[in-house]
Design an enzyme around this catalytic site. Sequence first.
Site, PDB file in Angstrom:
ATOM      1  N   LEU A  36      96.714  57.744 101.555  1.00  0.00           N
ATOM      2  CA  LEU A  36      97.711  58.642 101.705  1.00  0.00           C
ATOM      3  C   LEU A  36      98.667  58.818 100.673  1.00  0.00           C
ATOM      4  CD1 LEU A  36      98.223  58.552 105.735  1.00  0.00           C
ATOM      5  CD2 LEU A  36      96.868  60.069 104.363  1.00  0.00           C
ATOM      6  N   ILE A  60      91.077  52.238  98.144  1.00  0.00           N
ATOM      7  CA  ILE A  60      89.765  51.964  97.869  1.00  0.00           C
ATOM      8  C   ILE A  60      89.596  51.055  96.906  1.00  0.00           C
ATOM      9  CG2 ILE A  60      88.654  54.169  98.660  1.00  0.00           C
ATOM     10  CD1 ILE A  60      88.381  54.849  95.743  1.00  0.00           C
ATOM     11  N   ALA A  82      87.922  59.882  97.407  1.00  0.00           N
ATOM     12  CA  ALA A  82      89.282  59.365  97.091  1.00  0.00           C
ATOM     13  C   ALA A  82      89.501  59.264  95.793  1.00  0.00           C
ATOM     14  CB  ALA A  82      89.557  58.008  97.851  1.00  0.00           C
ATOM     15  N   THR A 126      83.437  65.057  88.959  1.00  0.00           N
ATOM     16  CA  THR A 126      83.625  66.253  88.518  1.00  0.00           C
ATOM     17  C   THR A 126      82.948  66.918  87.093  1.00  0.00           C
ATOM     18  OG1 THR A 126      85.472  67.629  87.660  1.00  0.00           O
ATOM     19  CG2 THR A 126      85.682  65.339  87.414  1.00  0.00           C
ATOM     20  N   ASP A 127      82.961  68.229  87.035  1.00  0.00           N
ATOM     21  CA  ASP A 127      82.405  68.750  85.704  1.00  0.00           C
ATOM     22  C   ASP A 127      83.083  68.509  84.540  1.00  0.00           C
ATOM     23  OD1 ASP A 127      84.510  70.500  86.178  1.00  0.00           O
ATOM     24  OD2 ASP A 127      83.212  72.217  86.336  1.00  0.00           O
ATOM     25  N   GLU A 128      84.501  68.068  84.799  1.00  0.00           N
ATOM     26  CA  GLU A 128      85.312  67.910  83.684  1.00  0.00           C
ATOM     27  C   GLU A 128      85.212  66.636  82.629  1.00  0.00           C
ATOM     28  OE1 GLU A 128      87.725  68.157  87.276  1.00  0.00           O
ATOM     29  OE2 GLU A 128      89.595  68.809  85.901  1.00  0.00           O
ATOM     30  N   TYR A 153      92.634  62.394  83.184  1.00  0.00           N
ATOM     31  CA  TYR A 153      92.016  62.252  84.225  1.00  0.00           C
ATOM     32  C   TYR A 153      90.417  62.227  84.238  1.00  0.00           C
ATOM     33  CZ  TYR A 153      89.803  64.825  88.369  1.00  0.00           C
ATOM     34  OH  TYR A 153      88.879  65.489  89.146  1.00  0.00           O
ATOM     35  N   LYS A 157      87.626  59.588  85.628  1.00  0.00           N
ATOM     36  CA  LYS A 157      86.372  59.877  86.451  1.00  0.00           C
ATOM     37  C   LYS A 157      85.198  59.517  85.676  1.00  0.00           C
ATOM     38  CE  LYS A 157      86.181  61.759  90.028  1.00  0.00           C
ATOM     39  NZ  LYS A 157      86.439  61.347  91.206  1.00  0.00           N
ATOM     40  N   ASN A 182      85.080  73.744  89.753  1.00  0.00           N
ATOM     41  CA  ASN A 182      86.331  73.907  90.618  1.00  0.00           C
ATOM     42  C   ASN A 182      86.283  74.302  91.903  1.00  0.00           C
ATOM     43  OD1 ASN A 182      87.243  73.687  87.644  1.00  0.00           O
ATOM     44  ND2 ASN A 182      89.243  74.120  88.825  1.00  0.00           N
ATOM     45  N   PRO A 208     102.472  81.678  87.407  1.00  0.00           N
ATOM     46  CA  PRO A 208     102.330  81.057  85.926  1.00  0.00           C
ATOM     47  C   PRO A 208     100.931  80.984  85.707  1.00  0.00           C
ATOM     48  CG  PRO A 208     102.908  79.555  87.866  1.00  0.00           C
ATOM     49  CD  PRO A 208     102.737  80.752  88.519  1.00  0.00           C
ATOM     50  N   GLY A 278      94.913  69.302  75.239  1.00  0.00           N
ATOM     51  CA  GLY A 278      93.559  68.869  75.571  1.00  0.00           C
ATOM     52  C   GLY A 278      93.067  69.685  76.617  1.00  0.00           C
TER      53      GLY A 278
HETATM   54  N1  LIG Z   1      89.464  70.033  93.539  1.00  0.00           N
HETATM   55  C1  LIG Z   1      88.217  70.362  92.820  1.00  0.00           C
HETATM   56  O1  LIG Z   1      88.098  71.400  92.333  1.00  0.00           O
HETATM   57  C2  LIG Z   1      87.373  69.157  92.417  1.00  0.00           C
HETATM   58  C3  LIG Z   1      86.325  69.652  91.672  1.00  0.00           C
HETATM   59  C4  LIG Z   1      85.163  68.916  91.599  1.00  0.00           C
HETATM   60  C5  LIG Z   1      85.431  67.650  91.818  1.00  0.00           C
HETATM   61  N2  LIG Z   1      86.363  66.875  92.500  1.00  0.00           N
HETATM   62  C6  LIG Z   1      86.459  65.713  93.054  1.00  0.00           C
HETATM   63  O2  LIG Z   1      86.402  65.688  94.461  1.00  0.00           O
HETATM   64  C7  LIG Z   1      87.327  64.529  94.884  1.00  0.00           C
HETATM   65  C8  LIG Z   1      88.391  64.957  95.800  1.00  0.00           C
HETATM   66  O3  LIG Z   1      89.147  66.129  95.139  1.00  0.00           O
HETATM   67  P1  LIG Z   1      90.197  66.863  96.074  1.00  0.00           P
HETATM   68  O4  LIG Z   1      90.614  67.978  95.260  1.00  0.00           O
HETATM   69  O5  LIG Z   1      89.799  66.961  97.499  1.00  0.00           O
HETATM   70  O6  LIG Z   1      91.582  65.881  95.795  1.00  0.00           O
HETATM   71  P2  LIG Z   1      92.836  65.458  96.646  1.00  0.00           P
HETATM   72  O7  LIG Z   1      93.937  65.116  95.645  1.00  0.00           O
HETATM   73  O8  LIG Z   1      93.404  66.790  97.389  1.00  0.00           O
HETATM   74  O9  LIG Z   1      92.489  64.370  97.619  1.00  0.00           O
HETATM   75  C9  LIG Z   1      92.186  63.207  97.246  1.00  0.00           C
HETATM   76  C10 LIG Z   1      92.660  62.197  98.444  1.00  0.00           C
HETATM   77  O10 LIG Z   1      92.272  61.080  97.828  1.00  0.00           O
HETATM   78  C11 LIG Z   1      93.404  59.814  98.443  1.00  0.00           C
HETATM   79  N3  LIG Z   1      93.335  58.832  97.750  1.00  0.00           N
HETATM   80  C12 LIG Z   1      93.930  58.767  96.056  1.00  0.00           C
HETATM   81  N4  LIG Z   1      94.018  57.589  95.772  1.00  0.00           N
HETATM   82  C13 LIG Z   1      93.386  56.750  96.669  1.00  0.00           C
HETATM   83  C14 LIG Z   1      93.019  55.297  96.692  1.00  0.00           C
HETATM   84  N5  LIG Z   1      93.222  54.885  95.693  1.00  0.00           N
HETATM   85  N6  LIG Z   1      92.269  54.937  97.968  1.00  0.00           N
HETATM   86  C15 LIG Z   1      92.341  55.704  99.146  1.00  0.00           C
HETATM   87  N7  LIG Z   1      92.647  57.174  98.892  1.00  0.00           N
HETATM   88  C16 LIG Z   1      92.953  57.530  97.749  1.00  0.00           C
HETATM   89  C17 LIG Z   1      94.508  60.866  98.564  1.00  0.00           C
HETATM   90  O11 LIG Z   1      95.394  60.280  99.462  1.00  0.00           O
HETATM   91  C18 LIG Z   1      93.971  62.181  98.944  1.00  0.00           C
HETATM   92  O12 LIG Z   1      93.931  62.185 100.427  1.00  0.00           O
HETATM   93  C19 LIG Z   1      87.955  63.777  93.793  1.00  0.00           C
HETATM   94  O13 LIG Z   1      86.973  62.878  93.502  1.00  0.00           O
HETATM   95  C20 LIG Z   1      87.979  64.873  92.749  1.00  0.00           C
HETATM   96  O14 LIG Z   1      87.765  64.309  91.388  1.00  0.00           O
HETATM   97  C21 LIG Z   1      87.410  68.087  92.774  1.00  0.00           C
END
Ligand SMILES: NC(=O)c1ccc[n+]([C@@H]2O[C@H](COP(=O)([O-])OP(=O)(O)OC[C@H]3O[C@@H](n4cnc5c(N)ncnc54)[C@H](O)[C@@H]3O)[C@@H](O)[C@H]2O)c1
Length: 338
Positions: A36, A60, A82, A126-128, A153, A157, A182, A208, A278
Amino acid sequence: MRTLLVGGGAGFIGSNFVRWMLSKYPDLKIVNVDKLTYAGNLDNVADLPSERHTFVRADIADAVAMHEVIETHRPDAIVNFAAETHVDRSIHGGLGDFVLANVMGPQVLAEATKKFAIPLYIQISTDEVFGALGLDEARLFHEETAFAPNMPYAACKAGGDLICRSYFQTFGTPIIVTHCSNNYGPYQFPEKFIPQAISKTLAGEAIPIYGDGLYVRDWIHVDDHCSAIDLLLQRGAAGEVYNIGADNERSNVEVVEMLLEILGKPHHPRVTVQDRPGHDRRYGIDASKMKAMGWEPKYPREKFIDGLRAKIQWYADNAAWVEKLKARGAEFNSHIKV
Ligand SMILES: NC(=O)c1ccc[n+]([C@@H]2O[C@H](COP(=O)([O-])OP(=O)(O)OC[C@H]3O[C@@H](n4cnc5c(N)ncnc54)[C@H](O)[C@@H]3O)[C@@H](O)[C@H]2O)c1
């Protein structure tokens, strides 16, 4: 499968995935572990059935806490969402949190998978991690594309992904890593590009846009990401990497124009904001490996407009959710993730 441990299930994609799995599998129980952070939101999962959804507030990267949760619940699989996810935050401070969550976190989960003989751990990435494509390049990111992360970031990852790979190569620990493009959809934190553009338009404020607005992202509806992970839980092969995307590359300007068209405000003002250092020009995913397994997105390129429409409707129907986040100080203004 009877019990699934989900990391980060109070965030955007994680909460959609928990919801997806509980509604599809009536006998499944989910243990949702989330620290959280500012991005985690218990409102995202407040309506889920408590007898099948157990929430545990934990980090985690905390091995003692994670081993205790896993020993108690003995999950049949782990899916970890997470992470610290906001690119701009990784640039403007707090990088230590990214290393802990995105590198140490997967290491702790990989070690726990090995120690407690969990049958499968899926690490969501992620694709990044692949860096950037040029606007005119024919190439897409495929599973063998070399990592070339351009911002902190993405580097974190990539570090987590490589730890997972090494656990499989060295110990045979059953881990899958996925790289998705994304996401957009319900419950997305308002600092991100699409919800922010919707929110600004509805508030009568300028949208923006970074630099020339020609940054290209490959948009996928969050439900399609969830269905891909669901399939991998059943048929994915340990040690493999899977790219997930919906063949839907769009420039930021194009996405904004589509949103404004749906909202009936085609001439709504936009404002150019200083570019991010970047900044990757373009991402594009080759998802043919997933498609060869029978996976197809419900919102492919030609249905993107329907996905956006559904997302706008969700925001309209859930104004209280947005307002509560605003009251918590969620940053609608200063950051954008694209
Ligand atoms: N959003 C995108 O477009 C996207 C695209 C590709 C991959 N991802 C990957 O998917 C995953 C989820 O992305 P999202 O957009 O839902 O992120 P988000 O930021 O909405 O959610 C991340 C969650 O992880 C929790 N969290 C953060 N650090 C933590 C820790 N140390 N221990 C436990 N919980 C922790 C946060 O409280 C939050 O609930 C990520 O790993 C991200 O890299 C996201």
